[in-house]
Design a protein around this motif. Structure first.
Motif, PDB file in Angstrom:
ATOM      1  N   GLN A 198      17.482 -18.688 -19.485  1.00  0.00           N
ATOM      2  CA  GLN A 198      16.623 -17.609 -19.979  1.00  0.00           C
ATOM      3  C   GLN A 198      16.847 -16.325 -19.165  1.00  0.00           C
ATOM      4  O   GLN A 198      16.833 -15.234 -19.698  1.00  0.00           O
ATOM      5  CB  GLN A 198      15.175 -18.055 -19.781  1.00  0.00           C
ATOM      6  CG  GLN A 198      14.287 -17.869 -20.978  1.00  0.00           C
ATOM      7  CD  GLN A 198      12.889 -18.344 -20.621  1.00  0.00           C
ATOM      8  OE1 GLN A 198      12.700 -19.383 -19.979  1.00  0.00           O
ATOM      9  NE2 GLN A 198      11.913 -17.577 -21.023  1.00  0.00           N
ATOM     10  N   TYR A 199      17.054 -16.493 -17.846  1.00  0.00           N
ATOM     11  CA  TYR A 199      17.194 -15.339 -16.959  1.00  0.00           C
ATOM     12  C   TYR A 199      18.650 -14.960 -16.689  1.00  0.00           C
ATOM     13  O   TYR A 199      18.965 -13.798 -16.499  1.00  0.00           O
ATOM     14  CB  TYR A 199      16.501 -15.612 -15.620  1.00  0.00           C
ATOM     15  CG  TYR A 199      15.015 -15.814 -15.749  1.00  0.00           C
ATOM     16  CD1 TYR A 199      14.176 -14.727 -15.959  1.00  0.00           C
ATOM     17  CD2 TYR A 199      14.466 -17.084 -15.686  1.00  0.00           C
ATOM     18  CE1 TYR A 199      12.810 -14.903 -16.094  1.00  0.00           C
ATOM     19  CE2 TYR A 199      13.104 -17.276 -15.810  1.00  0.00           C
ATOM     20  CZ  TYR A 199      12.271 -16.177 -16.023  1.00  0.00           C
ATOM     21  OH  TYR A 199      10.924 -16.362 -16.156  1.00  0.00           O
ATOM     22  N   PHE A 205      14.087 -24.329 -11.149  1.00  0.00           N
ATOM     23  CA  PHE A 205      14.879 -23.873 -12.298  1.00  0.00           C
ATOM     24  C   PHE A 205      15.714 -24.980 -12.906  1.00  0.00           C
ATOM     25  O   PHE A 205      16.766 -25.326 -12.389  1.00  0.00           O
ATOM     26  CB  PHE A 205      15.782 -22.695 -11.903  1.00  0.00           C
ATOM     27  CG  PHE A 205      15.024 -21.449 -11.623  1.00  0.00           C
ATOM     28  CD1 PHE A 205      14.541 -20.664 -12.651  1.00  0.00           C
ATOM     29  CD2 PHE A 205      14.769 -21.054 -10.320  1.00  0.00           C
ATOM     30  CE1 PHE A 205      13.821 -19.505 -12.387  1.00  0.00           C
ATOM     31  CE2 PHE A 205      14.051 -19.899 -10.046  1.00  0.00           C
ATOM     32  CZ  PHE A 205      13.571 -19.124 -11.081  1.00  0.00           C
ATOM     33  N   LYS A 206      15.241 -25.500 -13.971  1.00  0.00           N
ATOM     34  CA  LYS A 206      16.039 -26.455 -14.736  1.00  0.00           C
ATOM     35  C   LYS A 206      16.983 -25.613 -15.595  1.00  0.00           C
ATOM     36  O   LYS A 206      16.668 -24.455 -15.919  1.00  0.00           O
ATOM     37  CB  LYS A 206      15.128 -27.339 -15.598  1.00  0.00           C
ATOM     38  CG  LYS A 206      14.114 -28.143 -14.783  1.00  0.00           C
ATOM     39  CD  LYS A 206      14.796 -29.092 -13.799  1.00  0.00           C
ATOM     40  CE  LYS A 206      13.818 -29.599 -12.746  1.00  0.00           C
ATOM     41  NZ  LYS A 206      14.406 -29.886 -11.472  1.00  0.00           N
ATOM     42  N   ARG A 249      17.644 -25.071 -18.609  1.00  0.00           N
ATOM     43  CA  ARG A 249      17.144 -24.307 -19.766  1.00  0.00           C
ATOM     44  C   ARG A 249      16.393 -23.047 -19.328  1.00  0.00           C
ATOM     45  O   ARG A 249      16.541 -21.986 -19.915  1.00  0.00           O
ATOM     46  CB  ARG A 249      16.241 -25.200 -20.613  1.00  0.00           C
ATOM     47  CG  ARG A 249      15.915 -24.553 -21.952  1.00  0.00           C
ATOM     48  CD  ARG A 249      14.992 -25.382 -22.781  1.00  0.00           C
ATOM     49  NE  ARG A 249      15.630 -26.588 -23.285  1.00  0.00           N
ATOM     50  CZ  ARG A 249      15.007 -27.502 -24.008  1.00  0.00           C
ATOM     51  NH1 ARG A 249      13.739 -27.362 -24.314  1.00  0.00           N
ATOM     52  NH2 ARG A 249      15.643 -28.570 -24.453  1.00  0.00           N
ATOM     53  N   LYS A 250      15.610 -23.185 -18.236  1.00  0.00           N
ATOM     54  CA  LYS A 250      14.832 -22.043 -17.753  1.00  0.00           C
ATOM     55  C   LYS A 250      15.763 -20.983 -17.146  1.00  0.00           C
ATOM     56  O   LYS A 250      15.567 -19.777 -17.350  1.00  0.00           O
ATOM     57  CB  LYS A 250      13.810 -22.514 -16.712  1.00  0.00           C
ATOM     58  CG  LYS A 250      12.745 -21.489 -16.432  1.00  0.00           C
ATOM     59  CD  LYS A 250      11.570 -22.101 -15.735  1.00  0.00           C
ATOM     60  CE  LYS A 250      10.443 -21.094 -15.631  1.00  0.00           C
ATOM     61  NZ  LYS A 250       9.333 -21.615 -14.870  1.00  0.00           N
TER      62      LYS A 250
END
Lengths: 172, 140
Positions: A73-74, A66-67, A69-70
């Motif tokens: 998202q969550y 998980f960077k 940005r990802k």
């Protein structure tokens, strides 16, 4: 910035030193208290060691997959109901003592996890499916169901309130 | 890919190492509190007034820490001794949602403001949750 980080590091070790001093003082007054404290201390360590390893693995996986940005998202400010669901479920299924999860939450916070979700995760740590039979045994089925549902609802409310005071992102 | 994994490992190990003195300190504090305070002491704090007892339940639950099983056992004993369900529920909820002992660790890792506000709201919510639970159970 670096100076502040060093100061934080010192505070952590000072905190442990103060606790050790409290032990030394108590030990001078009553050795039996220290003996039973240590028995309890090692029983906790024995219980949490596996969780500690699991948390470490989770941290490695989070850092690897998980960077920021990802993750945003969550669990970021635009994650919406998906974010609530993940933090509530995460809080419920996570095991071990609450403080074991602070380092992982600290990492997620740095990556942009919303304050409200962190608060909701911590509140839902109170609901432990594996302990529900015991709660039913002591207080009954109706009580357990009502209390569990109310606590899940309240966790969202608490998340929103904490975020109102602290802000969406990293708190100081 | 290997470098990325190594980076993730080093970063996580560093974060864990940083948390170590706090975690050890908290566990040591919990162990000391557990050894100093006898379980029978808790019932003596309650006075029979539901609102006051709910506040006391929330306060005791906030100060004490440990496995929730211990709180169920103490809560069960308190009920047997005639302490109201309202007070016992406040106690149970605060035990698992408020952490005075863990507060320094929470503040250092998640932010002072976050830790203080989260714990204050959890303390208040322990009483609100107990009132809603008891009212709903009474209506069932």
């Amino acid at each position: 910035m670096k100076q502040m980080k060093n100061k934080n590091n010192h505070i952590r070790w000072w905190f442990l030193s103060v606790v050790i001093i409290a032990y030394l003082i108590t030990g001078l007054i009553n050795k039996n208290i220290i003996a039973s404290s240590f028995i309890f201390f090692f029983s906790i360590i024995k219980k949490i060691i596996l969780v500690f390893i699991a948390v470490f693995i989770l941290m490695v996986l989070t850092n690897y997959f998980f960077k920021p940005r990802k993750l945003m998202q969550y669990l970021g400010k635009n994650a919406g109901s998906k974010g609530w669901l993940i933090s509530i479920m995460g809080g419920i299924i996570s095991t071990g003592a609450i403080y074991m999860w602070y380092p992982l939450l600290n990492e997620l916070q740095k990556k942009g996890m919303r304050t409200a979700y962190i608060a909701a995760f911590l509140y839902n740590r109170a609901i432990k499916p594996q302990l529900l039979p015991l709660l039913i045994l002591y207080f009954g089925l109706a009580y357990t169901i009502v209390l569990t549902i109310i606590m899940i609802v309240i966790s969202i409310l608490q998340g929103v309130i904490v975020e109102k005071f602290v802000g969406v992102g990293k708190s100081g | 890919m290997k470098t990325e994994l190594k980076k993730a490992l080093v970063k996580s190990a560093r974060a864990m190492y940083k948390s170590l003195p706090i975690l050890l300190g908290v566990i040591l504090l919990i162990s000391l509190a557990n050894a100093i305070i006898p379980k029978a002491v808790y019932a003596s704090f309650f006075r029979g007034n539901p609102i006051f007892d709910s506040f006391i339940g929330s306060t005791i639950g906030s100060i004490l820490a440990g496995n929730p099983i211990t709180s169920y056992i103490i809560g069960g004993e308190l009920l047997k001794q005639g302490i109201s369900l309202l007070a016992v529920t406040s106690f149970l909820v605060a035990w698992v949602t408020v952490g005075i002992v863990q507060l320094p660790a929470e503040a250092m890792l998640l932010g002072k403001r976050f830790a203080i506000i989260r714990n204050i709201t959890a303390f208040v919510f322990a009483m609100i949750v107990s009132v809603i639970t008891v009212v709903i159970l009474g209506a069932l």
